[in-house]
Motif scaffolding. Structure first.
Motif, short mmCIF file in Angstrom:
data_model
loop_
_atom_site.label_atom_id
_atom_site.label_comp_id
_atom_site.label_asym_id
_atom_site.label_seq_id
_atom_site.Cartn_x
_atom_site.Cartn_y
_atom_site.Cartn_z
N THR A 162 0.84 -1.20 0.00
CA THR A 162 0.00 0.00 0.00
C THR A 162 0.87 1.24 0.00
N ASP A 169 -4.91 5.72 1.14
CA ASP A 169 -4.09 4.53 0.95
C ASP A 169 -4.54 3.79 -0.31
N SER A 171 -3.84 0.42 -2.60
CA SER A 171 -3.23 -0.89 -2.52
C SER A 171 -3.03 -1.49 -3.91
N GLY A 176 -2.65 -6.64 -0.56
CA GLY A 176 -3.51 -5.52 -0.17
C GLY A 176 -4.32 -5.91 1.06
N SER A 177 -5.56 -6.32 0.85
CA SER A 177 -6.41 -6.72 1.97
C SER A 177 -6.00 -8.08 2.53
N LYS A 179 -2.95 -10.21 3.42
CA LYS A 179 -1.52 -10.05 3.62
C LYS A 179 -0.76 -11.36 3.42
#
Length: 294
Positions: A162, A169, A171, A176-177, A179
């Motif tokens: 990000t 922010d 990504s 991104g969401s 990890k």
């Protein structure tokens, strides 16, 4: 009062000319010598040529185990095929994020007979608990990679992680969401002459930059150091990095990730934690079990 700890450049790794695959000419910075890596990053290769004789032979079928390969194309067209039946095309601006894990046998072959072939391959280690998980990969077209235009005329492509811009922010398509365990950040930054770039970095994560066009100064004030063309600059710890483009502008990769702090035993395309695991990988490949295991 909030204070920041800008990172400094503590070591420069000049890239070295070499070849790989069936004779593809490239330049290697990380990984050019044994032990010369930035945990969890194991190797960074830059391939760049307008001469088809430098790349046409490609990378015929070969195995991997224990890590991830990230191929980022700037120019040219490469095709990936593997023993799992996957086939993917790497076009300009696209990325392939391949998790070799417990075993994959694949090839990467140019799909052009003339013109420029240019890009990078990065190796990222996997933690011991993930080295024997099933193999997989993801092809990411250029259209899925966000590009942020900076106020100073520069721009940032966000491949992984990000990037904060204007209080927002943004990504990339990787990490991104959801990890990854190494929590990688992978940015491709373009700056015009003299422009400055600042980016926050996670404290405790290892980081380096690679200047593939032009040069830059890294750091602030008296601690600023010159990052030469086609060299990797390893950064100290801290929560941010500042880069100032040289008089010709600069294009560089910024990479950061959580270190694994585990033993690294590498034998060619296999990266494990012990010599015994390497010997098992060699036996599995010889006996046809490496591919079957995946």
């Amino acid at each position: 009062m909030n204070t920041t700890t800008p990172r400094t450049m503590v070591h420069v790794i000049e890239s070295q000319p070499t070849s790989d695959g069936a004779g593809v000419k490239l330049r290697r910075s990380l990984g050019s010598q044994r032990g010369m890596h930035v945990d969890p990053f194991l190797m960074l290769d830059e391939f760049y040529s307008d001469d088809p004789n430098d790349y046409l032979a490609g990378f015929p079928s070969h195995p991997h185990r224990g890590f991830e390969t990230v191929t980022y194309m700037l120019d040219g067209h490469m095709r990936h095929e593997d023993h799992l039946g996957n086939r993917g095309d790497l076009a300009p601006g696209s990325v392939q994020w391949m998790t070799a894990a417990r075993g994959i046998i694949h090839s990467e072959m140019p799909q052009q007979s003339e013109g420029r072939m240019r890009g990078f391959q990065l190796w990222i280690n996997l933690p011991s608990k993930e080295k024997m998980k099933p193999a997989g990969y993801r092809d990411i077209p250029a259209t899925e990679i966000p590009v942020v235009e900076l106020a100073n005329g520069g721009r940032v492509k966000i491949i992984a992680g990000t990037f904060a811009n204007g209080g927002k922010d943004i990504s990339g398509p990787v990490n991104g969401s959801r990890k990854l365990s190494t929590d990688p950040l992978y940015l491709d930054v373009h700056l015009p002459a003299g422009a400055e770039f600042n980016a926050p970095l996670t404290v405790g994560h290892n980081a380096f930059l690679y200047a593939y066009e032009g040069s830059a100064k890294v750091g602030t004030g008296e601690k600023a150091r010159q990052l030469p063309h086609r060299a990797a600059g390893v950064l100290s710890d801290g929560d941010s990095v500042q880069v100032q483009a040289g008089p010709e502008g600069v294009r560089f990769l910024l990479l950061a990730a959580k270190p694994l702090r585990e033993p690294v035993v590498q034998y060619g395309p296999f990266v494990m934690n012990t010599r015994e695991e390497i010997e098992q990988a060699l036996a599995d490949y010889r006996d046809g079990k490496l591919a079957a295991a995946a």
